[in-house]
Structures are given as C-alpha cells and as structure tokens.
Design a protein around this motif. Structure first.
Motif, PDB file in Angstrom:
ATOM      1  N   THR A   1       0.835  -1.203   0.000  1.00 53.72           N
ATOM      2  CA  THR A   1       0.000   0.000   0.000  1.00 53.72           C
ATOM      3  C   THR A   1       0.867   1.250   0.000  1.00 53.72           C
ATOM      4  N   ALA A   2       0.392   2.272  -0.699  1.00 55.02           N
ATOM      5  CA  ALA A   2       0.988   3.607  -0.608  1.00 55.02           C
ATOM      6  C   ALA A   2      -0.153   4.605  -0.462  1.00 55.02           C
ATOM      7  N   ARG A   3       0.022   5.563   0.437  1.00 50.14           N
ATOM      8  CA  ARG A   3      -1.022   6.560   0.664  1.00 50.14           C
ATOM      9  C   ARG A   3      -0.401   7.935   0.820  1.00 50.14           C
TER      10      ARG A   3
ATOM     11  N   LEU B   1      -5.475  12.005   0.175  1.00 53.52           N
ATOM     12  CA  LEU B   1      -5.450  12.513  -1.196  1.00 53.52           C
ATOM     13  C   LEU B   1      -5.364  11.400  -2.238  1.00 53.52           C
ATOM     14  N   ALA B   2      -4.716  10.292  -1.906  1.00 59.82           N
ATOM     15  CA  ALA B   2      -4.557   9.215  -2.886  1.00 59.82           C
ATOM     16  C   ALA B   2      -4.242   7.915  -2.168  1.00 59.82           C
TER      17      ALA B   2
ATOM     18  N   VAL C   1     -11.100   3.793   3.931  1.00 58.86           N
ATOM     19  CA  VAL C   1     -10.227   4.401   2.917  1.00 58.86           C
ATOM     20  C   VAL C   1     -11.102   5.087   1.877  1.00 58.86           C
ATOM     21  N   ARG C   2     -11.263   6.410   2.022  1.00 58.66           N
ATOM     22  CA  ARG C   2     -12.117   7.188   1.121  1.00 58.66           C
ATOM     23  C   ARG C   2     -11.298   8.367   0.590  1.00 58.66           C
ATOM     24  N   VAL C   3     -10.792   8.200  -0.610  1.00 59.51           N
ATOM     25  CA  VAL C   3      -9.925   9.209  -1.216  1.00 59.51           C
ATOM     26  C   VAL C   3     -10.691  10.509  -1.435  1.00 59.51           C
ATOM     27  N   GLY C   4     -10.027  11.617  -1.085  1.00 64.47           N
ATOM     28  CA  GLY C   4     -10.643  12.928  -1.238  1.00 64.47           C
ATOM     29  C   GLY C   4     -11.451  13.363  -0.039  1.00 64.47           C
TER      30      GLY C   4
END
Length: 359
Positions: A42-44, A57-58, A67-70
């Motif tokens: 994983t990368a965040r 952000l990503a 995990v909800r991007v944005g």
C-alpha cells in the motif's frame, strides 16, 4: 530499483506538473510511483489541513471501508502514523498494526507494518507519504530509501498544489475586483446619483431663501455619503498619514474594543500598507459578526525585511480557512504581495491570524 528507473518515474511526475493537470491527478500519480518504487502492499498520500484535520489525497494497493480518497481521514489511532507524524513532523514507523491500540482496521485490510514520511512545503508540515506491507515488518532501511525519493515527490506535490492555488487565486481576485466595481456602481446609482437628480429637480422650483437652504442641507448629506463611499474604496488617512493612524481609525470605528500595537520606523510600500489595512478591516468585521469576542489585539512589526501582522481575538474560535469567502480573500490578498498567512482557531480558543509580507 536502479537510479535510471527512479529518474524515469520522477520525469513522469514533473511532466504532469508542467502540463498543469489537476492536483488530484498528480497526487494519484505520486502515490502510484511510490507504490511501484518500494514494492509495498500500500501507498497513501495525506495532507494536513490548517484546521488540524487530515485529508486522504490518494491510495494505491490495499483498501477498506475507512479508505475514502478525497475525504477526511478519521478515526486514526493516537499512537499511529498519521498522528505521530502530524505531532512531531518526523518519520514514523509501525512494526505491527495488530499490536497497536486502534490498529485492527488496518490489520483487517491486510497491513502489518508501515512507514510514514513527512512532507514539508513552504516552511510547514504539508502532509505525509505512507508505505505499508502485508508481508511482515518493513526492512530497517525503508526510511533511508524513502527519504530522497519522497523529498523529490514532495516537490512535485507542492508545485502542483501551488499551481492550482495560483490559478484559483487569480480567478478569485478578478471576480472580487469585478464585484467591487459593481457594488460601487450600485451604491452610486441607488444613493448619491438618485439624490442629486432629486436635488436638481427641486432647485428648478426653489423660489426663496428657505428652499435654497433646505437644498443646501440635502446637498451636504450627499457629500457626506460620497465621502463615506470613498473611504470604503481607499481611506484618505492611509494615503496621507500611513498605517498606524489608519489602523487606529479602524479601531475607533469598531464596535469591539481593539488594541493597536504598531511598531514601525518609517512608511511602508503603498501596496503593503493597503494590503495590511484591508486584512485588519476584514478580520475585525469577522470578529464582530462571528467570533463573539470581547477584545481584539492587532500587532504590526517589521524585522529582517519582513512585515509581521498578528490579529488575535478571545472569541469562540473554530474559523475554517477553507469555508467562506472572507478568509480565502485574505489569503489571496496576502499571496498577491508574496506573503503568507496562517490561521489558528481552535474551538473555544479564539482566533489568531498571522501574516508575513516581504518589504
């Protein structure tokens, strides 16, 4: 991964920034390149907001309901990566999420260990890049390997954000100037212009001294209205006497008690004086309308070719720089002068706005 492949990855990111693609695409690309580069599960990419919240952000790799991007990154453990990096501004590591209080949801998505690298931009902690593994403890050299690569990725992230903010800021400044002109036009048309037309018609029918005196009195009222309007456009005291008298005049007109402490040895560039004046004016207006404050303190000083403005109130706090046009407009005005603005407004703790502008 060799240096040649690293350069290829960084060129891809630099090209995206140069093309002016939306920041969201750059964020996603940065996350993907980090995921590829370190071969983790994983990368965040996270951003620390000025109000203390965190935004995801990503994401690349494992995921879960949290995990909800944005959206805001919430419910993270106090001893986890997000909180520790935000608190210290330094590299963080979790060797086993299964042993971390509050870490079970990360273990449920398949993560065992992770490393978080802080991103610093424009003199502050901007965010964090995190890499996670589902195969056990990340190697001890992960931090060293991530340091140089993430620093270069951070440059791409910061450049993309700055480019987007600049475009938005310019658009807002143009829109604000257009709206200000329209407001002046409305004020003139609905106020002074209408009254002058009515006075002109009355003058035609004046036959005695009493009538002329009444018209003259009404004419003085119109002149007062025009003076008040011109003060809103650009106060004469600022041009004639400088920032200290102009701010004191603002304080006298404020419904709230305002303490002014201006430490200046000489006049400042006109653009800086105007910018500072209108920032203080807007902040005082916000304090009266929203802060429920009992006093406001305004401090201005210059040192090492930088003006520092600090405005504090003892109100309810909770001001959000991302909401409402007031604080956004202040940010645009200070940015146009090449300066920076910081807002600290914890709920119940009052609001402090600090601006630094090169002079």
């Amino acid at each position: 991964m060799d240096d040649a492949e690293t350069l290829v990855q960084l060129r891809r990111l630099a090209l995206l920034v140069a093309q002016g693609v939306p920041p969201e695409e750059v964020f996603a690309a940065v996350c993907k390149e980090i995921w590829r580069h370190f071969g983790g599960s994983t990368a965040r990419l996270f951003r620390y907001e000025l109000d203390g919240t965190v935004t995801l952000l990503a994401n690349e790799g494992t995921t879960g309901p949290h995990v909800r991007v944005g959206e805001r990154w919430e419910g993270y453990p106090p001893a986890g990566l997000t909180a520790s990096v935000q608190r210290t501004g330094k590299i963080g590591r979790i060797n086993d999420f299964r042993e971390l209080p509050g870490g079970q949801k990360y273990a449920d998505e398949g993560l065992i260990s992770a490393v978080g690298m802080p991103i610093h931009a424009n003199g502050r902690l901007w965010g964090m890049i995190a890499v996670g593994s589902s195969e056990g403890r990340l190697p001890d050299d992960t931090e060293a390997r991530m340091a140089a690569f993430t620093e270069l990725c951070a440059i791409a992230v910061a450049n993309a954000q700055s480019r987007a903010e600049l475009v938005s800021s310019r658009a807002r400044l143009v829109a604000a100037a257009d709206e200000a002109r329209r407001q002046i036009e409305r004020d003139l048309h609905d106020g002074a212009q209408q009254r002058l037309v009515a006075l002109a018609l009355r003058l035609r029918s004046v036959t005695d001294a009493d009538g002329a005196a009444e018209v003259a009195a009404d004419l003085m009222t119109v002149i007062d209205e025009l003076r008040e309007l011109s003060r809103g456009i650009h106060p004469a005291v600022l041009s004639d006497s400088g920032l200290r008298p102009a701010l004191r005049a603002l304080a006298r007109r404020s419904p709230l008690p305002v303490e002014i402490d201006v430490r200046l040895d000489a006049r400042l560039p006109s653009a800086v004086e105007i910018g500072v004046y209108y920032v203080v004016s807007e902040v005082l207006t916000n304090a009266v309308k929203h802060a429920n404050a009992t006093v406001v303190l305004v401090e201005v000083s210059v040192g090492e070719d930088v003006l520092e403005l600090c405005v504090r109130d003892d109100g309810v706090g909770g001001a959000d720089p991302s909401r409402g046009s007031g604080l956004v407009g202040l940010t645009d005005r200070i940015a146009a002068l090449g300066g920076t603005i910081e807002v600290a407004s914890p709920p119940g703790g009052g609001t402090t706005i600090t601006c630094r502008v090169p002079v």
